[in-house]
Design a protein around this motif. Sequence first.
Motif, PDB file in Angstrom:
ATOM      1  N   ILE A   1      28.786  41.633  27.262  1.00  0.00           N
ATOM      2  CA  ILE A   1      29.757  40.566  27.486  1.00  0.00           C
ATOM      3  C   ILE A   1      29.735  40.212  28.972  1.00  0.00           C
ATOM      4  O   ILE A   1      29.343  41.029  29.803  1.00  0.00           O
ATOM      5  N   ARG A   2      30.144  38.977  29.259  1.00  0.00           N
ATOM      6  CA  ARG A   2      30.232  38.554  30.662  1.00  0.00           C
ATOM      7  C   ARG A   2      31.644  38.111  30.978  1.00  0.00           C
ATOM      8  O   ARG A   2      32.264  37.365  30.207  1.00  0.00           O
ATOM      9  N   LEU A   3      32.130  38.561  32.149  1.00  0.00           N
ATOM     10  CA  LEU A   3      33.438  38.160  32.674  1.00  0.00           C
ATOM     11  C   LEU A   3      33.219  37.318  33.925  1.00  0.00           C
ATOM     12  O   LEU A   3      32.463  37.705  34.814  1.00  0.00           O
ATOM     13  N   ASP A   4      33.902  36.180  33.994  1.00  0.00           N
ATOM     14  CA  ASP A   4      33.664  35.252  35.095  1.00  0.00           C
ATOM     15  C   ASP A   4      34.952  34.796  35.765  1.00  0.00           C
ATOM     16  O   ASP A   4      34.957  33.845  36.532  1.00  0.00           O
ATOM     17  N   SER A   5      36.054  35.481  35.493  1.00  0.00           N
ATOM     18  CA  SER A   5      37.323  35.041  36.070  1.00  0.00           C
ATOM     19  C   SER A   5      38.306  36.190  36.102  1.00  0.00           C
ATOM     20  O   SER A   5      38.101  37.235  35.475  1.00  0.00           O
ATOM     21  N   GLY A   6      39.390  35.970  36.855  1.00  0.00           N
ATOM     22  CA  GLY A   6      40.432  36.971  36.945  1.00  0.00           C
ATOM     23  C   GLY A   6      40.100  38.095  37.912  1.00  0.00           C
ATOM     24  O   GLY A   6      39.129  38.022  38.676  1.00  0.00           O
ATOM     25  N   ASP A   7      40.903  39.142  37.865  1.00  0.00           N
ATOM     26  CA  ASP A   7      40.644  40.334  38.654  1.00  0.00           C
ATOM     27  C   ASP A   7      39.534  41.097  37.948  1.00  0.00           C
ATOM     28  O   ASP A   7      39.763  41.781  36.945  1.00  0.00           O
ATOM     29  N   LEU A   8      38.310  40.981  38.458  1.00  0.00           N
ATOM     30  CA  LEU A   8      37.153  41.486  37.734  1.00  0.00           C
ATOM     31  C   LEU A   8      37.211  42.983  37.496  1.00  0.00           C
ATOM     32  O   LEU A   8      36.801  43.474  36.443  1.00  0.00           O
ATOM     33  N   GLY A   9      37.692  43.740  38.482  1.00  0.00           N
ATOM     34  CA  GLY A   9      37.802  45.182  38.304  1.00  0.00           C
ATOM     35  C   GLY A   9      38.757  45.542  37.196  1.00  0.00           C
ATOM     36  O   GLY A   9      38.453  46.365  36.308  1.00  0.00           O
ATOM     37  N   ASP A  10      39.932  44.937  37.233  1.00  0.00           N
ATOM     38  CA  ASP A  10      40.949  45.222  36.219  1.00  0.00           C
ATOM     39  C   ASP A  10      40.484  44.764  34.843  1.00  0.00           C
ATOM     40  O   ASP A  10      40.641  45.481  33.845  1.00  0.00           O
ATOM     41  N   GLU A  11      39.904  43.560  34.797  1.00  0.00           N
ATOM     42  CA  GLU A  11      39.448  43.027  33.514  1.00  0.00           C
ATOM     43  C   GLU A  11      38.301  43.865  32.951  1.00  0.00           C
ATOM     44  O   GLU A  11      38.198  44.069  31.737  1.00  0.00           O
ATOM     45  N   ALA A  12      37.426  44.377  33.815  1.00  0.00           N
ATOM     46  CA  ALA A  12      36.322  45.208  33.346  1.00  0.00           C
ATOM     47  C   ALA A  12      36.835  46.518  32.751  1.00  0.00           C
ATOM     48  O   ALA A  12      36.330  46.998  31.720  1.00  0.00           O
ATOM     49  N   ARG A  13      37.849  47.093  33.380  1.00  0.00           N
ATOM     50  CA  ARG A  13      38.409  48.356  32.856  1.00  0.00           C
ATOM     51  C   ARG A  13      39.047  48.136  31.479  1.00  0.00           C
ATOM     52  O   ARG A  13      38.852  48.934  30.545  1.00  0.00           O
TER      53      ARG A  13
ATOM     54  N   THR B   1      30.413  50.964  22.027  1.00  0.00           N
ATOM     55  CA  THR B   1      30.343  51.829  23.216  1.00  0.00           C
ATOM     56  C   THR B   1      29.110  51.581  24.072  1.00  0.00           C
ATOM     57  O   THR B   1      29.089  51.946  25.248  1.00  0.00           O
ATOM     58  N   SER B   2      28.088  50.954  23.506  1.00  0.00           N
ATOM     59  CA  SER B   2      26.864  50.691  24.279  1.00  0.00           C
ATOM     60  C   SER B   2      26.817  49.272  24.835  1.00  0.00           C
ATOM     61  O   SER B   2      25.861  48.896  25.521  1.00  0.00           O
ATOM     62  N   THR B   3      27.808  48.467  24.526  1.00  0.00           N
ATOM     63  CA  THR B   3      27.835  47.084  25.015  1.00  0.00           C
ATOM     64  C   THR B   3      28.046  47.054  26.525  1.00  0.00           C
ATOM     65  O   THR B   3      28.975  47.678  27.044  1.00  0.00           O
ATOM     66  N   LYS B   4      27.174  46.330  27.230  1.00  0.00           N
ATOM     67  CA  LYS B   4      27.228  46.260  28.689  1.00  0.00           C
ATOM     68  C   LYS B   4      28.241  45.211  29.150  1.00  0.00           C
ATOM     69  O   LYS B   4      28.494  44.222  28.465  1.00  0.00           O
ATOM     70  N   ILE B   5      28.766  45.434  30.345  1.00  0.00           N
ATOM     71  CA  ILE B   5      29.707  44.483  30.943  1.00  0.00           C
ATOM     72  C   ILE B   5      29.073  43.898  32.196  1.00  0.00           C
ATOM     73  O   ILE B   5      28.710  44.624  33.129  1.00  0.00           O
ATOM     74  N   SER B   6      28.932  42.565  32.200  1.00  0.00           N
ATOM     75  CA  SER B   6      28.428  41.853  33.363  1.00  0.00           C
ATOM     76  C   SER B   6      29.562  41.059  33.985  1.00  0.00           C
ATOM     77  O   SER B   6      30.422  40.531  33.273  1.00  0.00           O
ATOM     78  N   VAL B   7      29.550  40.970  35.323  1.00  0.00           N
ATOM     79  CA  VAL B   7      30.576  40.172  35.994  1.00  0.00           C
ATOM     80  C   VAL B   7      29.913  39.193  36.956  1.00  0.00           C
ATOM     81  O   VAL B   7      28.885  39.484  37.574  1.00  0.00           O
ATOM     82  N   THR B   8      30.520  38.018  37.056  1.00  0.00           N
ATOM     83  CA  THR B   8      30.082  36.972  37.978  1.00  0.00           C
ATOM     84  C   THR B   8      31.330  36.346  38.592  1.00  0.00           C
ATOM     85  O   THR B   8      32.435  36.658  38.177  1.00  0.00           O
ATOM     86  N   SER B   9      31.149  35.503  39.576  1.00  0.00           N
ATOM     87  CA  SER B   9      32.250  34.774  40.222  1.00  0.00           C
ATOM     88  C   SER B   9      32.250  35.016  41.728  1.00  0.00           C
ATOM     89  O   SER B   9      33.026  35.827  42.259  1.00  0.00           O
ATOM     90  N   ASP B  10      31.382  34.292  42.430  1.00  0.00           N
ATOM     91  CA  ASP B  10      31.346  34.295  43.895  1.00  0.00           C
ATOM     92  C   ASP B  10      31.271  35.696  44.496  1.00  0.00           C
ATOM     93  O   ASP B  10      31.971  36.018  45.459  1.00  0.00           O
ATOM     94  N   LEU B  11      30.419  36.531  43.965  1.00  0.00           N
ATOM     95  CA  LEU B  11      30.300  37.898  44.467  1.00  0.00           C
ATOM     96  C   LEU B  11      29.471  37.953  45.742  1.00  0.00           C
ATOM     97  O   LEU B  11      28.478  37.255  45.886  1.00  0.00           O
ATOM     98  N   ASP B  12      29.886  38.811  46.663  1.00  0.00           N
ATOM     99  CA  ASP B  12      29.062  39.140  47.821  1.00  0.00           C
ATOM    100  C   ASP B  12      29.039  40.662  47.948  1.00  0.00           C
ATOM    101  O   ASP B  12      29.551  41.384  47.078  1.00  0.00           O
ATOM    102  N   GLU B  13      28.444  41.178  49.023  1.00  0.00           N
ATOM    103  CA  GLU B  13      28.325  42.627  49.150  1.00  0.00           C
ATOM    104  C   GLU B  13      29.683  43.318  49.219  1.00  0.00           C
ATOM    105  O   GLU B  13      29.838  44.456  48.734  1.00  0.00           O
ATOM    106  N   HIS B  14      30.666  42.645  49.790  1.00  0.00           N
ATOM    107  CA  HIS B  14      31.978  43.270  49.947  1.00  0.00           C
ATOM    108  C   HIS B  14      32.746  43.323  48.626  1.00  0.00           C
ATOM    109  O   HIS B  14      33.371  44.344  48.309  1.00  0.00           O
TER     110      HIS B  14
END
Length: 454
Positions: free
Chosen positions: A260-272, A284-297
Amino acid sequence: MVNMTTTTTVGATSTAMLTDHYELTMLRAALADGTAHHQAVFEAFARRLPDGRRYGVVAGLGRIVEAIESFTFDTSRVAWLLERGIIDERTADHLLGYRFTGNIDAYREGDIYFPNSPVLTVSGTFAECVVLETLILSILNHDSAMASAAARMVSAADGRPLLEMGSRRTNESAAVAAARAAYIAGFASTSNLQAGFQYGVPTRGTAAHAFTLGHTSEREAFASQVASLGTDTTLLVDTYDIPQGIRTAVEAAGTNLGGIRLDSGDLGDEARKARALLDSLGATSTKISVTSDLDEHTIAALADAPIDLYGAGTKLVGGSGHPTAGMVYKLVAIADEPGPYAPMRPVAKKATSKGSVGGRKVAYRALDHQGHATREVVVVRHLPGAPETGLGRALQVAVIRDGHVVHRPSLAEIRAHHRGAKAELTALDLDLAPGTPRLVADPTAIGNLIGAAV
């Protein structure tokens, strides 16, 4: 008189006009006074790194080689330059026969560089070297900036794969170059198909919100995607309501849903929350991808979240705040008479804050017993007594000799070299917090090392 009927047309693929007017201004005057035929050495280097950066990554060398091979002038280009008075007939004759026949030495693509590192050296006649300035710098500055940003993101991801997806946030040519540079620095794949076609960068893609919105329901959209691409596909679950989107995704694909991909909201909280819900549904094997203006920080801040893949776009193609590497191309030595064996003298710009060190440089990286870099050693080759061995890993390699390419590594080889070079950095060098480079090829240190004023 220039004969415009007997010359070969090189077509639209020529890179010769990807340059500045003043390059041909200098060429025209140099041809008139004879300086054009004097042997010369130019160097590309960065006086300083972008603010807060501790190291840079060399990228673009392969593209520079390709661009120089295509740096030829056909009759239509020369005629245009003549019509506008940019060149005279003597310069036109020279350009119609132009082929780079000199030498290029450079840091390997993917290597690490620091302030004053002699990243690329061009030698040949003044005429054939001076006109390459803009082309070399435009590629080297852009690609090195992209690779430097990407390398920091790779460090922040700490082993988790990254997808480059910035094509919609820059121009079409820069998008391809950025994808290539990011892959060199350790990104796993790109969304840009041209980068895959042209350079062999692995490509990957999911779906946009438009696909979900284009169907009568989220359930219908997911079912369509799974039917076409299989259960291993990644479904975008945040168009409406994330928890319901996850449930619908698992219903459509089953518990073997790829991701699944998450592209909005508080990505850390939403991923958990997403991980907990997926596990409760048996996915249990489904991967979580996140996007939304990510940088190294932001990637580093998500280190504790159950995220399997990051997608970086806007910040990556903007160099994560530093869209250029700030490299310059300076004449460092020239002969006072024509001829391939005429002695050359060092020359240097002395302007405040923009000075340089004269003479052709060679560079080495000294390593400690753990393989970590301890010093960037740069010496001026032309001065008597300048050491040539025992100073560490030689950083420059021969790239072009007498106009012929002698170094054309594969992208896989470049990636591997980058991994090795980056492994020479210490934890302090890799720290994402703003800081200054630990290693600097200081012009004063160069002078002290060779025991002579330069």
